[in-house]
Each structure stands twice: as structure tokens, then as C-alpha cells.
Scaffold this motif. Structure first.
Motif, PDB file in Angstrom:
ATOM      1  N   UNK A 126      39.037  31.702   9.679  1.00  0.00           N
ATOM      2  CA  UNK A 126      38.582  32.994   9.176  1.00  0.00           C
ATOM      3  C   UNK A 126      37.683  32.743   7.974  1.00  0.00           C
ATOM      4  N   UNK A 127      36.385  32.939   8.160  1.00  0.00           N
ATOM      5  CA  UNK A 127      35.424  32.824   7.071  1.00  0.00           C
ATOM      6  C   UNK A 127      35.126  34.222   6.545  1.00  0.00           C
ATOM      7  N   UNK A 128      35.232  34.399   5.246  1.00  0.00           N
ATOM      8  CA  UNK A 128      35.042  35.711   4.648  1.00  0.00           C
ATOM      9  C   UNK A 128      34.032  35.619   3.511  1.00  0.00           C
ATOM     10  N   UNK A 129      33.108  36.570   3.487  1.00  0.00           N
ATOM     11  CA  UNK A 129      32.162  36.686   2.387  1.00  0.00           C
ATOM     12  C   UNK A 129      32.113  38.150   1.949  1.00  0.00           C
ATOM     13  N   UNK A 130      31.552  38.387   0.784  1.00  0.00           N
ATOM     14  CA  UNK A 130      31.374  39.746   0.290  1.00  0.00           C
ATOM     15  C   UNK A 130      29.895  40.097   0.408  1.00  0.00           C
ATOM     16  N   UNK A 131      29.611  41.172   1.149  1.00  0.00           N
ATOM     17  CA  UNK A 131      28.246  41.655   1.333  1.00  0.00           C
ATOM     18  C   UNK A 131      28.212  43.123   0.930  1.00  0.00           C
ATOM     19  N   UNK A 132      27.355  43.445  -0.027  1.00  0.00           N
ATOM     20  CA  UNK A 132      27.232  44.817  -0.527  1.00  0.00           C
ATOM     21  C   UNK A 132      28.585  45.368  -0.977  1.00  0.00           C
ATOM     22  N   UNK A 133      29.379  44.511  -1.614  1.00  0.00           N
ATOM     23  CA  UNK A 133      30.649  44.945  -2.170  1.00  0.00           C
ATOM     24  C   UNK A 133      31.789  45.052  -1.185  1.00  0.00           C
ATOM     25  N   UNK A 134      31.563  44.684   0.065  1.00  0.00           N
ATOM     26  CA  UNK A 134      32.604  44.797   1.081  1.00  0.00           C
ATOM     27  C   UNK A 134      32.922  43.440   1.694  1.00  0.00           C
ATOM     28  N   UNK A 135      34.210  43.240   2.033  1.00  0.00           N
ATOM     29  CA  UNK A 135      34.611  42.004   2.695  1.00  0.00           C
ATOM     30  C   UNK A 135      34.037  41.973   4.103  1.00  0.00           C
ATOM     31  N   UNK A 136      33.469  40.837   4.462  1.00  0.00           N
ATOM     32  CA  UNK A 136      32.856  40.675   5.773  1.00  0.00           C
ATOM     33  C   UNK A 136      33.413  39.401   6.423  1.00  0.00           C
ATOM     34  N   UNK A 137      34.512  39.527   7.182  1.00  0.00           N
ATOM     35  CA  UNK A 137      35.115  38.328   7.796  1.00  0.00           C
ATOM     36  C   UNK A 137      34.517  38.040   9.167  1.00  0.00           C
ATOM     37  N   UNK A 138      34.605  36.790   9.551  1.00  0.00           N
ATOM     38  CA  UNK A 138      34.252  36.381  10.912  1.00  0.00           C
ATOM     39  C   UNK A 138      35.363  35.459  11.404  1.00  0.00           C
ATOM     40  N   UNK A 139      35.767  35.650  12.650  1.00  0.00           N
ATOM     41  CA  UNK A 139      36.933  34.956  13.182  1.00  0.00           C
ATOM     42  C   UNK A 139      36.508  33.938  14.234  1.00  0.00           C
ATOM     43  N   UNK A 140      37.113  32.767  14.176  1.00  0.00           N
ATOM     44  CA  UNK A 140      36.820  31.727  15.149  1.00  0.00           C
ATOM     45  C   UNK A 140      37.998  30.797  15.312  1.00  0.00           C
ATOM     46  N   UNK A 141      37.748  29.696  15.957  1.00  0.00           N
ATOM     47  CA  UNK A 141      38.792  28.698  16.147  1.00  0.00           C
ATOM     48  C   UNK A 141      38.161  27.322  16.155  1.00  0.00           C
TER      49      UNK A 141
END
Length: 212
Positions: free
Chosen positions: A92-107
Motif C-alpha cells: 500500500x503506497x500512500x501519498x498526499x495530493x491536494x490535502x487528501x490521502x491517495x493510496x494505491x494497492x498492489x502486491x
């Protein structure tokens, strides 16, 4: 009178310089940079961690610096790795974009030689195309001590004369001493990883879920 004015201007310049130094002590939100292109030629041969311990590598990592890439635009970046029952790794990679958490899920799965720090990472929902062949490791752990830092590198040639190079410096805490970064980048030069291509990732106290 002229001398007095010169002295006042000199004091003002010194004060402004001190303010600038204080502001630059932390990584700026939008640091100016000119991303360096990958060096021409084939992908370099880089070392990977031997006797890789996946269990010790699991957990949360904070992104400290990264090579410029088109699929990351946010700040406060974290990577969370946990083990699935089948032995693969949840990513689970998470970044903050425009003040909101933006996660992406993988394996992720270990590469052909499980004793090496080479993993195959896949993000099924990502619009970014997979530039490496199926089953080809695209997450190479160049160095880590498991408890403080890790360096990840990836390189591929999806088309002739078109090289894609990615790298990340990760840490268990949101910041590391600058002296350590300098030493690490000096070592990476001998490992065929261009330390000049890294740009800092914002990890300040405005970041959610930050470990103090």
C-alpha cells in the motif's frame, strides 16, 4: 549618512539570509529542480541485498527522496508492506495530493532467487503500464539495514533507446540526518546509481500519520 545607509542595508541582508537559512532547513513544499535524464546506454548493473530477510523488511517505510517520475506527484509518501497468508506481500503506497490521502494497492512476490532482494511488484489498478516483463523483478533492494533505511532501484528498456530508471531512498522514520544522505549517495555512485537524480520528498509535521 551614506556609510550608515550601507550598514543598515548590510544588516538587513544578513537578517534576510538568516531567515532564508531557517526556511531552507526543512524540505520546501515544492522544491525547484531540473530532473536529470537517465544516462544513455543499457541499464547499469547494480548490487542487491543478499540473504534478504523479507520478514524484517515488512512494515512501514517513509519515502525520503526519489528519482523524478511521472506517476508520483504528492508528498508525505509512505509504503506499507504486510504478508499475505499465501506468502506474497501486500503493498500500500500512500501519498498526499491536494490535502487528501491517495493510496494505491498492489502486491509483491520474491523474484526467482528468494535469497536476493529482488521483488516483482504489481499494481493492478494503476494506469501506469508495467514496463517489465511478467515475472521480471522490478523492485531491487540495493541496500538496507532493515531498521533504519533502504534503497530501491529499478531500470528497464521497454523500447529501443528508451530507458526508464526509478529509485527511492526509504527510512523507518520521516527524516534522516543529512550527513547520512551524503554518505549514502557517495556510496551509491560506486553502486552505479546516480545520486544526483534524487529529489527530496516532503515529510513534515503537516503529514498525516507521521511518526513523531
Amino acid at each position: 549618512m551614506a556609510v550608515s545607509r550601507i550598514l543598515r542595508n548590510l544588516v538587513l541582508l544578513i537578517c534576510l539570509s538568516c531567515v532564508s537559512c531557517q526556511n531552507n532547513y526543512n524540505v520546501p513544499i515544492n522544491p525547484p529542480f531540473n530532473p536529470l535524464k537517465p544516462a544513455p546506454g543499457p541499464c547499469p548493473v547494480v548490487p542487491v541485498v543478499k540473504n534478504f530477510n523479507l520478514q524484517q523488511y515488512l512494515g512501514r517505510w517513509y519515502e525520503i527522496e526519489r528519482f523524478f517520475n511521472q506517476f508520483q506527484e504528492g508528498s508525505c509518501v509512505t509504503a506499507d508492506y504486510t504478508l499475505f497468508p499465501n506468502g506474497s506481500v501486500s503493498v500500500i503506497n500512500t501519498e498526499v495530493v491536494n490535502g487528501k490521502l491517495n493510496p494505491i494497492f498492489g502486491f509483491a512476490t520474491l523474484g526467482p532467487d528468494p535469497s536476493e532482494g529482488r521483488l516483482v511488484v504489481d499494481f493492478p489498478s494503476s494506469p501506469v503500464a508495467a514496463y517489465t516483463g511478467k515475472g521480471v523483478p522490478n523492485y531491487n533492494v540495493v541496500a538496507t539495514d532493515y531498521v533504519n533505511y533502504a534503497v530501491v532501484y529499478s531500470c528497464s528498456l521497454p523500447w529501443p533507446k528508451f530507458k526508464l530508471e526509478f529509485s527511492w531512498i526509504l527510512a523507518r522514520r520521516p527524516s534522516v540526518p543529512q550527513s547520512f544522505l551524503w554518505e549514502l549517495k557517495s556510496w551509491l555512485r560506486y553502486a552505479n546509481v546516480d545520486g544526483r537524480r534524487y529529489i527530496p520528498t516532503l515529510q513534515d509535521y503537516s503529514c498525516p500519520r507521521r511518526l513523531s
